[in-house]
Design a protein around this motif. Structure first.
Motif, PDB file in Angstrom:
ATOM      1  N   LYS A 143    -109.098  -5.066  -2.325  1.00 25.12           N
ATOM      2  CA  LYS A 143    -108.582  -6.076  -1.481  1.00 25.12           C
ATOM      3  C   LYS A 143    -108.263  -7.427  -2.460  1.00 25.12           C
ATOM      4  N   MET A 144    -107.009  -7.941  -2.422  1.00 25.34           N
ATOM      5  CA  MET A 144    -106.523  -8.823  -3.570  1.00 25.34           C
ATOM      6  C   MET A 144    -106.018 -10.124  -2.893  1.00 25.34           C
ATOM      7  N   ASP A 145    -106.830 -11.369  -3.210  1.00 26.56           N
ATOM      8  CA  ASP A 145    -106.048 -12.596  -2.865  1.00 26.56           C
ATOM      9  C   ASP A 145    -106.350 -13.396  -3.959  1.00 26.56           C
ATOM     10  N   ILE A 146    -105.576 -13.480  -5.014  1.00 28.12           N
ATOM     11  CA  ILE A 146    -106.142 -14.126  -6.331  1.00 28.12           C
ATOM     12  C   ILE A 146    -104.895 -15.143  -6.777  1.00 28.12           C
ATOM     13  N   GLU A 147    -104.286 -15.700  -5.691  1.00 26.00           N
ATOM     14  CA  GLU A 147    -103.712 -17.066  -6.016  1.00 26.00           C
ATOM     15  C   GLU A 147    -102.501 -16.822  -6.906  1.00 26.00           C
ATOM     16  N   GLY A 148    -101.788 -15.614  -7.126  1.00 25.04           N
ATOM     17  CA  GLY A 148    -100.520 -15.534  -8.165  1.00 25.04           C
ATOM     18  C   GLY A 148    -100.868 -14.737  -9.358  1.00 25.04           C
ATOM     19  N   GLY A 149    -102.256 -14.278  -9.124  1.00 24.61           N
ATOM     20  CA  GLY A 149    -102.473 -13.196 -10.223  1.00 24.61           C
ATOM     21  C   GLY A 149    -102.544 -11.693 -10.156  1.00 24.61           C
ATOM     22  N   GLU A 150    -101.929 -11.400  -8.896  1.00 20.72           N
ATOM     23  CA  GLU A 150    -101.658 -10.144  -8.306  1.00 20.72           C
ATOM     24  C   GLU A 150    -101.386  -8.937  -9.444  1.00 20.72           C
ATOM     25  N   GLY A 151    -100.094  -9.421  -9.936  1.00 19.95           N
ATOM     26  CA  GLY A 151     -99.358  -8.514 -11.037  1.00 19.95           C
ATOM     27  C   GLY A 151    -100.058  -8.250 -12.063  1.00 19.95           C
ATOM     28  N   THR A 152    -100.829  -9.306 -12.523  1.00 22.32           N
ATOM     29  CA  THR A 152    -101.530  -9.365 -13.927  1.00 22.32           C
ATOM     30  C   THR A 152    -102.564  -8.655 -13.710  1.00 22.32           C
ATOM     31  N   ALA A 153    -103.551  -8.607 -12.606  1.00 27.08           N
ATOM     32  CA  ALA A 153    -104.589  -7.869 -12.253  1.00 27.08           C
ATOM     33  C   ALA A 153    -104.252  -6.404 -12.380  1.00 27.08           C
ATOM     34  N   LEU A 154    -102.743  -6.144 -11.611  1.00 30.20           N
ATOM     35  CA  LEU A 154    -102.534  -4.743 -11.719  1.00 30.20           C
ATOM     36  C   LEU A 154    -102.221  -4.039 -12.940  1.00 30.20           C
ATOM     37  N   ASN A 155    -101.774  -5.236 -13.894  1.00 30.27           N
ATOM     38  CA  ASN A 155    -101.439  -4.642 -15.128  1.00 30.27           C
ATOM     39  C   ASN A 155    -102.601  -4.130 -16.074  1.00 30.27           C
ATOM     40  N   GLY A 156    -103.842  -4.344 -15.458  1.00 34.10           N
ATOM     41  CA  GLY A 156    -104.916  -3.763 -16.186  1.00 34.10           C
ATOM     42  C   GLY A 156    -105.388  -2.563 -15.459  1.00 34.10           C
ATOM     43  N   PHE A 157    -104.776  -1.772 -14.598  1.00 30.20           N
ATOM     44  CA  PHE A 157    -105.176  -0.755 -13.876  1.00 30.20           C
ATOM     45  C   PHE A 157    -103.958   0.298 -14.102  1.00 30.20           C
ATOM     46  N   SER A 158    -103.972   0.668 -15.404  1.00 29.84           N
ATOM     47  CA  SER A 158    -102.784   1.583 -15.459  1.00 29.84           C
ATOM     48  C   SER A 158    -103.415   3.266 -15.876  1.00 29.84           C
ATOM     49  N   CYS A 159    -104.803   3.092 -16.431  1.00 24.22           N
ATOM     50  CA  CYS A 159    -105.359   4.558 -16.731  1.00 24.22           C
ATOM     51  C   CYS A 159    -105.866   5.033 -15.781  1.00 24.22           C
ATOM     52  N   PHE A 160    -106.842   4.301 -14.653  1.00 28.40           N
ATOM     53  CA  PHE A 160    -107.264   4.812 -13.699  1.00 28.40           C
ATOM     54  C   PHE A 160    -106.584   5.277 -12.319  1.00 28.40           C
ATOM     55  N   ILE A 161    -105.436   4.666 -12.339  1.00 27.96           N
ATOM     56  CA  ILE A 161    -104.746   4.485 -10.905  1.00 27.96           C
ATOM     57  C   ILE A 161    -104.169   6.087 -10.248  1.00 27.96           C
ATOM     58  N   LYS A 162    -103.960   6.735 -11.636  1.00 28.21           N
ATOM     59  CA  LYS A 162    -103.558   8.108 -10.810  1.00 28.21           C
ATOM     60  C   LYS A 162    -104.731   9.096 -10.540  1.00 28.21           C
TER      61      LYS A 162
END
Length: 156
Positions: A58-77
Protein backbone atom coordinates in the motif's frame (compact mmCIF):
# COMPACT_ATOMS: atom_id res chain seq x y z
CA UNK A 1 7.81 -1.52 11.13
CA UNK A 2 10.91 -0.21 9.42
CA UNK A 3 11.57 3.52 10.02
CA UNK A 4 12.79 4.09 6.46
CA UNK A 5 11.37 5.88 3.43
CA UNK A 6 10.95 3.93 0.18
CA UNK A 7 12.55 5.61 -2.83
CA UNK A 8 14.51 4.91 -6.02
CA UNK A 9 17.86 4.88 -4.18
CA UNK A 10 19.11 3.69 -0.81
CA UNK A 11 20.87 6.17 1.47
CA UNK A 12 19.84 9.52 2.90
CA UNK A 13 17.29 12.01 1.58
CA UNK A 14 15.57 15.19 2.70
CA UNK A 15 12.03 14.66 3.95
CA UNK A 16 9.78 17.72 3.76
CA UNK A 17 7.22 17.77 6.59
CA UNK A 18 3.75 18.76 5.53
CA UNK A 19 1.36 21.31 6.99
CA UNK A 20 -0.16 18.56 9.15
CA UNK A 21 0.75 15.07 10.40
CA UNK A 22 -0.97 13.41 7.42
CA UNK A 23 1.32 14.97 4.83
CA UNK A 24 5.01 14.97 4.10
CA UNK A 25 7.14 13.97 1.16
CA UNK A 26 10.58 13.31 -0.25
CA UNK A 27 9.53 15.55 -3.15
CA UNK A 28 9.61 19.31 -2.73
CA UNK A 29 6.08 20.61 -2.14
CA UNK A 30 4.67 24.08 -1.62
CA UNK A 31 4.07 24.99 2.04
CA UNK A 32 6.38 22.22 3.29
CA UNK A 33 8.86 24.22 5.34
CA UNK A 34 10.27 21.78 7.92
CA UNK A 35 12.93 19.42 6.61
CA UNK A 36 14.80 16.47 8.10
CA UNK A 37 17.22 13.83 6.88
CA UNK A 38 15.77 10.31 6.61
CA UNK A 39 17.11 6.93 5.59
CA UNK A 40 15.80 5.60 2.28
CA UNK A 41 15.75 2.14 0.74
CA UNK A 42 14.64 0.75 -2.58
CA UNK A 43 12.19 -2.13 -2.48
CA UNK A 44 14.80 -4.19 -4.36
CA UNK A 45 17.51 -3.45 -1.75
CA UNK A 46 15.05 -4.21 1.06
CA UNK A 47 14.43 -7.66 -0.44
CA UNK A 48 18.14 -8.23 -1.18
CA UNK A 49 18.75 -7.80 2.56
CA UNK A 50 16.74 -10.99 3.13
CA UNK A 51 13.43 -9.46 4.13
CA UNK A 52 10.31 -11.42 3.17
CA UNK A 53 8.72 -10.73 -0.20
CA UNK A 54 5.50 -8.74 0.18
CA UNK A 55 2.14 -10.06 -0.98
CA UNK A 56 0.56 -6.61 -0.77
CA UNK A 57 2.00 -3.09 -0.98
CA UNK A 58 0.00 0.00 0.00
CA UNK A 59 1.43 3.38 -1.03
CA UNK A 60 0.24 6.80 0.01
CA UNK A 61 3.47 8.77 -0.27
CA UNK A 62 2.40 12.22 -1.46
CA UNK A 63 3.79 12.29 -4.98
CA UNK A 64 6.63 9.78 -4.61
CA UNK A 65 4.78 6.75 -5.99
CA UNK A 66 6.61 6.59 -9.33
CA UNK A 67 9.97 7.16 -7.66
CA UNK A 68 9.37 4.33 -5.19
CA UNK A 69 8.32 1.95 -7.98
CA UNK A 70 11.51 2.82 -9.92
CA UNK A 71 13.38 1.06 -7.11
CA UNK A 72 11.41 -2.16 -7.64
CA UNK A 73 12.66 -3.45 -10.99
CA UNK A 74 14.63 -6.55 -9.95
CA UNK A 75 12.12 -8.39 -7.75
CA UNK A 76 8.80 -7.36 -9.33
CA UNK A 77 8.83 -10.33 -11.73
CA UNK A 78 9.35 -12.89 -8.94
CA UNK A 79 7.43 -11.16 -6.17
CA UNK A 80 4.12 -10.18 -7.89
CA UNK A 81 2.45 -8.34 -4.99
CA UNK A 82 -0.97 -6.74 -5.15
CA UNK A 83 -0.89 -2.92 -4.89
CA UNK A 84 -3.13 -0.22 -3.45
CA UNK A 85 -1.78 3.20 -4.42
CA UNK A 86 -3.19 6.62 -3.67
CA UNK A 87 -2.14 8.81 -6.60
CA UNK A 88 -1.46 12.51 -6.15
CA UNK A 89 -0.84 14.10 -9.57
CA UNK A 90 -1.26 13.42 -13.29
CA UNK A 91 2.53 12.97 -13.52
CA UNK A 92 2.47 10.23 -10.89
CA UNK A 93 -0.65 8.70 -12.46
CA UNK A 94 1.28 8.15 -15.68
CA UNK A 95 4.38 6.78 -13.94
CA UNK A 96 2.33 4.22 -12.03
CA UNK A 97 0.33 3.37 -15.17
CA UNK A 98 3.56 2.75 -17.07
CA UNK A 99 4.90 0.54 -14.23
CA UNK A 100 1.70 -1.53 -14.21
CA UNK A 101 1.64 -1.88 -17.99
CA UNK A 102 5.33 -2.85 -18.28
CA UNK A 103 5.01 -5.43 -15.50
CA UNK A 104 1.76 -7.14 -16.53
CA UNK A 105 -0.69 -5.66 -14.04
CA UNK A 106 -4.39 -4.93 -14.44
CA UNK A 107 -5.48 -1.75 -12.68
CA UNK A 108 -8.73 -0.77 -11.01
CA UNK A 109 -9.91 2.45 -9.39
CA UNK A 110 -11.51 2.35 -5.97
CA UNK A 111 -14.99 3.81 -6.39
CA UNK A 112 -16.44 6.45 -4.11
CA UNK A 113 -19.72 4.90 -2.91
CA UNK A 114 -21.24 8.26 -2.02
CA UNK A 115 -21.27 9.12 -5.73
CA UNK A 116 -22.59 5.91 -7.28
CA UNK A 117 -25.41 3.47 -6.81
CA UNK A 118 -23.39 0.39 -7.70
CA UNK A 119 -22.47 -2.17 -5.02
CA UNK A 120 -19.15 -2.83 -6.76
CA UNK A 121 -16.07 -1.30 -5.16
CA UNK A 122 -13.76 -1.28 -8.17
CA UNK A 123 -13.88 0.06 -11.72
CA UNK A 124 -11.46 -1.32 -14.30
CA UNK A 125 -9.01 1.25 -15.66
CA UNK A 126 -8.99 0.99 -19.44
CA UNK A 127 -6.10 3.32 -20.29
CA UNK A 128 -2.91 3.11 -18.23
CA UNK A 129 -1.30 5.73 -20.48
CA UNK A 130 -3.94 8.41 -19.71
CA UNK A 131 -4.44 10.30 -16.46
CA UNK A 132 -6.87 12.72 -14.88
CA UNK A 133 -9.33 13.97 -16.10
CA UNK A 134 -9.90 11.03 -18.50
CA UNK A 135 -12.64 8.97 -16.80
CA UNK A 136 -11.09 5.75 -18.15
CA UNK A 137 -7.51 6.73 -17.29
CA UNK A 138 -5.43 6.00 -14.21
CA UNK A 139 -6.01 8.39 -11.26
CA UNK A 140 -7.37 8.39 -7.71
CA UNK A 141 -6.89 5.38 -5.48
CA UNK A 142 -5.88 2.43 -7.64
CA UNK A 143 -5.48 -1.29 -7.13
CA UNK A 144 -2.93 -3.21 -9.19
CA UNK A 145 -3.34 -6.96 -9.63
CA UNK A 146 -0.94 -9.25 -11.51
CA UNK A 147 -2.62 -10.61 -14.66
CA UNK A 148 -1.62 -14.16 -13.85
CA UNK A 149 -3.20 -14.11 -10.36
CA UNK A 150 -6.65 -15.09 -11.64
CA UNK A 151 -8.34 -12.59 -9.30
CA UNK A 152 -8.68 -9.81 -11.82
CA UNK A 153 -11.48 -11.19 -13.98
CA UNK A 154 -14.25 -11.21 -11.36
CA UNK A 155 -13.72 -7.88 -9.64
CA UNK A 156 -15.96 -5.55 -11.66
Amino acid sequence: IVPTAVSDSSGLATFNSGPNSFQGSLTQQQNYSTQMQVHTVTLDDFLKEGNPKPDFIKMDIEGGEGTALNGFSCFIKSCRPFFAINLHSPEQDLKVGKFFKENGYIAYRLKNHSNNNSRKLLAKIRYLEKSWPDPDGIWGTVVGIPRESGYSENLC
